[in-house]
Design an enzyme around this catalytic site. Structure first.
Site, PDB file in Angstrom:
ATOM      1  N   ASP A   1       0.532  -0.706  -0.005  1.00  0.00           N
ATOM      2  CA  ASP A   1       0.280   0.129  -0.017  1.00  0.00           C
ATOM      3  C   ASP A   1       0.508   1.310   0.128  1.00  0.00           C
ATOM      4  O   ASP A   1       2.045   0.913  -0.571  1.00  0.00           O
ATOM      5  CB  ASP A   1      -1.241   0.104   0.977  1.00  0.00           C
ATOM      6  CG  ASP A   1      -2.357   0.339   1.251  1.00  0.00           C
ATOM      7  OD1 ASP A   1      -2.419   1.715   0.473  1.00  0.00           O
ATOM      8  OD2 ASP A   1      -2.943  -0.219   0.869  1.00  0.00           O
TER       9      ASP A   1
ATOM     10  N   HIS B   1      -3.558   6.377   2.588  1.00  0.00           N
ATOM     11  CA  HIS B   1      -4.125   5.132   2.222  1.00  0.00           C
ATOM     12  C   HIS B   1      -4.477   4.248   3.094  1.00  0.00           C
ATOM     13  O   HIS B   1      -4.650   2.977   3.569  1.00  0.00           O
ATOM     14  CB  HIS B   1      -4.412   4.761   1.188  1.00  0.00           C
ATOM     15  CG  HIS B   1      -5.559   3.682   0.320  1.00  0.00           C
ATOM     16  ND1 HIS B   1      -4.419   2.485   0.225  1.00  0.00           N
ATOM     17  CD2 HIS B   1      -6.605   3.826  -0.560  1.00  0.00           C
ATOM     18  CE1 HIS B   1      -5.556   2.123  -0.225  1.00  0.00           C
ATOM     19  NE2 HIS B   1      -6.411   2.597  -0.925  1.00  0.00           N
TER      20      HIS B   1
ATOM     21  N   SER C   1     -11.088  -0.342  -1.325  1.00  0.00           N
ATOM     22  CA  SER C   1      -9.838  -0.141  -0.582  1.00  0.00           C
ATOM     23  C   SER C   1     -10.289  -1.224   0.823  1.00  0.00           C
ATOM     24  O   SER C   1      -9.432  -1.501   1.724  1.00  0.00           O
ATOM     25  CB  SER C   1      -9.339   0.649  -0.604  1.00  0.00           C
ATOM     26  OG  SER C   1      -8.082   0.637  -2.145  1.00  0.00           O
TER      27      SER C   1
END
Length: 810
Positions: free
Chosen positions: A157, A231, A592
């Site tokens: 990620d 994220h 996600s």
């Protein structure tokens, strides 16, 4: 300057290529090269891969030397740059060179494939309670402070913000070493401290391809595992964040956050970056390293921007082939389905060895309302307090309170307080217009709220007259009263009321502001029984087997999990969501967010059954999932109403949710599992029509000696036949993983267009024993559309196993 010019002359027209070579990687090498012993684990003997053994280390070095020798033999030194050697899950390398050099590589002896690199993108807490973890799951494993103990989840990620409370160890019971994990902890150059703390056990970053492509900016992207996006911190916290972390913002508390497996360890493999996403060459290097390090579970909240340019099938490319080897090494791989919904065939995760996760809206909704002076109440969204007192406030539109010197500025989206007349705004509700800038990220609700506060407004209203493609309306926590009117019809009601209540002179200047209203309290969530619902953005099936979008004989997505409005940790450096700049938490939506829910729940299953294969864990999650909501009604999906942009709820199908919505408590006691291994996946590839057997060999290094007869015979907990011509019988094998003998009755049902019959009607299985059953499908009518059904295996001791059936008669 000279060096820069030379670099441009050499690499100016160069591109990044991923090259695979003859010869097996460490994970599957069974010997045959003089002087190097076998390194592959013997699955029949239940062995585990040991990449630290002397034989594995020596063989890995041998492969890297071969990579270097090949490049040095073909090209002049300085005319290319090798970025990575892949040794553990695939045998190959990533290299930056010209297309002409790539053509030479294709012809070189021992080269199997040369694929031009392509990009990937990000696909992004009440959910533990919604899923029943605190009361129904964590107690069975010793409580939240033992949930996921010593299971390592790897995250490919955007990195991690290691100082967040969700990852802290200050108040936690001491984390001992995980002896089988071999990850590294990079050191922060600014603090001289590494990124690990016992909870975080590995932190590395991969950016060679991004740098070679000229996309990497160290000031924004951070040349370290530090999360410059937000994220990566968010996904890691969803799966394995600490339990009971207060979510505070703007003086309000929005509950307490927890990961699904709060005691699991986190290993970070940063390969995604803020502005450009990531490159597959970097992602493959991250996966290769994660398998080498010994992660148990791999979470991939990412997917391709576009199909790989040089591969014909969705199942065979360097990315999916790498993940196949990871699964062979015993790693459970989770991937987000994609955010291309609600349109069919929008998935970006295709292969059977991957657990593909769709996103659901859970039972918590944040709503608000604006009450106008004419008595109309307009619904909207806004995580904000109400306007003060039980009274109305004057409404003023931004375009009516512009300073004379600011007439050139527009649109009037309230991003610049200095262009508005504070004397006219103070104490009133500021009306703002929604523009495309909110979609692109150059405007944000956060700045609208800051503008209102700077000008002393009583609150703000953001009216959406037109919803642009790509628009996603999530409630944003703000400190001042505020609301977004997302329905264009409601926005027009507001605008019409304002215009009729605001007299103007002949030049159009306002004579007096007479429109009034007040904003309700949007801080309290509303819990709905109509949950879960498949989120609008969640990618849909049918699955595709090639980039001509021909349907595959394999159901995707696999499972549904919460992915809408998920509170979790954020990076103070995070820039991905402009509404959460500088914040410690964010509430965002995406597949996600759904994927790490499954990664964390899989850690709980892995903790209870440490020797289960990835396929067995996947089976337990899928066969125990549910296809009804909290009100015991069939799952529904958000969809666009025919011929309009208005949303509607339709009955969902397996193309929306796969097997159903995850049920963690049931997954820990599934009764039966459908198991598959590496050779089964090879059989699937070798029997899928349109896949060249040479292509299979290029990526797997083995010939097509494995056959299932038909790809739908792959032993997965679903049945999919995209072209049902005449009767077709598929076989499934189940294994009793319970501690007692159990008799299962087998029942099947199908839509009227297809007949279905299961045999035998019942089977009795001892603990650990396996049994087979067949399902015969026959088209009754040719409709050109899919029919849906299901098979139930109901045990005498209470276990219930369900698998979906999908078929189209021809």
């Amino acid at each position: 300057i000279v060096l820069i010019l030379i670099s441009f002359l050499i690499f100016g027209k160069s591109e990044i290529y991923i090259v695979t070579l003859e010869g097996e990687p460490v994970v599957s090498y069974r010997g045959g090269v003089d002087g190097f012993e076998a390194t592959a684990a013997d699955l029949d003997l239940d062995e585990e891969l040991d990449v630290t053994s002397e034989s594995a280390v020596l063989y890995a070095r041998h492969l890297e030397r071969r990579h270097d020798l090949l490049l040095d033999m073909l090209f002049e030194q300085g005319s290319f740059k090798k970025l990575y050697s892949y040794r553990h899950v695939i045998n190959g390398f990533a290299v930056h060179l010209t297309p002409e050099q790539a053509d030479i590589l294709v012809q070189a002896p021992g080269v199997k494939s040369v694929d031009r690199d392509w990009k990937v993108r990000r696909l992004t807490t009440h959910t533990p309670e919604f899923l029943g973890l605190p009361t129904g799951v964590w107690p069975t494993g010793g409580g939240f402070d033992r949930a996921g103990e010593d299971i390592v989840i790897g995250f490919v990620d955007s990195g991690i913000y290691p100082h967040h409370l969700s990852f802290a160890t200050n108040n936690a019971e001491h984390y001992g070493p995980v002896s089988r994990f071999r990850g590294k902890c990079e050191v922060d150059r600014h603090t001289n401290r590494d990124f690990c703390n016992g909870k975080i056990v590995g932190a590395q970053h991969f950016a060679e391809a991004a740098k070679a492509a000229g996309a990497f900016n160290p000031d924004v992207d951070f040349d370290s595992p530090l999360d410059g996006d937000g994220h990566g911190s968010h996904t890691a916290a969803i799966a394995a964040g600490n339990n009971g972390i207060p979510v505070r913002m703007h003086g309000f508390e929005f509950g307490r956050a927890s990961g699904m497996a709060p005691r699991a360890r986190i290993a970070v493999y940063k390969a995604l970056y803020r502005l450009f996403g990531g490159f597959v060459a970097d992602v493959v290097a991250a996966i290769d390293q994660a398998v080498h390090d010994g992660v148990d579970i791999l979470n991939l909240s990412l997917g391709p921007n576009s199909p790989p340019a040089t591969t014909k099938t969705t199942f065979l490319n360097p990315f999916d082939a790498t993940l196949l080897s990871a699964v062979k090494a015993g790693v459970f791989v989770v991937q987000a389905a994609g955010n291309g919904g609600p349109f069919p065939k929008s998935l970006v995760s295709y292969s059977p060895w991957i657990t593909t996760v769709a996103a659901a809206v859970d039972d918590r909704r944040y709503k608000n309302h604006l009450t106008l002076g004419n008595g109309k109440i307009l619904a909207g969204i806004g995580l904000s307090p109400s306007t003060h007192g039980n009274r109305s406030y004057t409404l003023v539109a931004a375009n009516d309170v512009l300073l004379d010197s600011a007439a050139k500025y527009g649109p009037f989206d309230c991003q610049r307080p200095e262009v508005l007349n504070k004397n006219l705004v103070q104490g009133k509700i500021l009306l703002c217009g929604y523009s495309f800038n909110f979609v692109s990220g150059t405007s944000s609700v956060k700045i609208v709220a800051q503008t209102a506060r700077t000008l002393g407004a009583a609150g703000f209203v953001l009216a959406v007259e037109n919803a642009y493609p790509g628009t996603k309306f999530d409630p944003v926590p703000v400190a001042v009263p505020g609301i977004v009117i997302t329905d264009s019809d409601k926005s027009m009601e507001l605008i019409n009321y304002y215009n009729t209540s605001t007299p103007r002179d002949w030049t159009g200047c306002v004579k007096s502001f007479d429109a009034v209203g007040y904003i309700g309290d949007g801080l309290r969530p509303i819990l709905h029984k109509s949950a879960p619902i498949v989120a609008l953005f969640s990618a849909r099936g049918p699955n595709i087997k090639d980039y001509s979008f021909q349907d595959a004989d394999l159901l995707k997505p696999d499972i549904l999990a919460p992915g809408s409005l998920i509170w979790a940790a954020w990076s103070l450096n995070g820039t991905d969501e402009p509404n959460y700049l500088g914040e410690g938490f964010a509430m965002i939506s995406g597949t996600s967010m759904a994927a790490p829910h499954i990664a964390g729940i899989a850690a709980l299953v892995k903790q209870k059954y440490p020797h289960w294969s990835p396929a067995a864990i996947k089976s337990a999650l899928m066969t125990t999932s549910t296809t009804v909501d909290r009100a015991e009604l069939p799952l529904r999906a958000l969809q666009y109403a025919p011929g309009s942009e208005n949303l509607s709820l339709v009955q969902a199908t397996p193309f929306d949710y796969g097997s159903g919505h995850v049920n963690p408590r049931a997954a820990l006691d599934p009764g039966l599992v459908f198991d598959s291994g590496y050779e089964d996946y090879l059989g699937f590839l070798c029997t899928t029509r349109g896949i060249d057997t040479n292509e299979v060999r290029n990526y797997t290094h083995v010939p097509c000696n494995y056959t299932l007869g038909h790809p739908s015979n792959l032993n997965v907990p679903s049945v999919t036949i995209s072209r049902l011509v005449g009767s077709q019988t598929v076989t499934r094998t189940v294994t009793n993983v319970a501690e007692e003998e159990e008799t299962y009755t087998i029942q099947a049902r199908m839509g009227p267009a297809v007949a279905i019959e299961a045999s035998p009607a019942a089977m009795t299985l001892l603990p650990g024993a396996s049994g087979k059953f067949t399902v015969t499908l026959t088209p009754r009518t040719i409709t050109g559309t899919y029919s849906f059904g299901e098979i139930w295996l109901k045990g005498s001791r209470g276990h219930k196993v369900r698998i979906p059936v999908v078929a189209m008669g021809y």
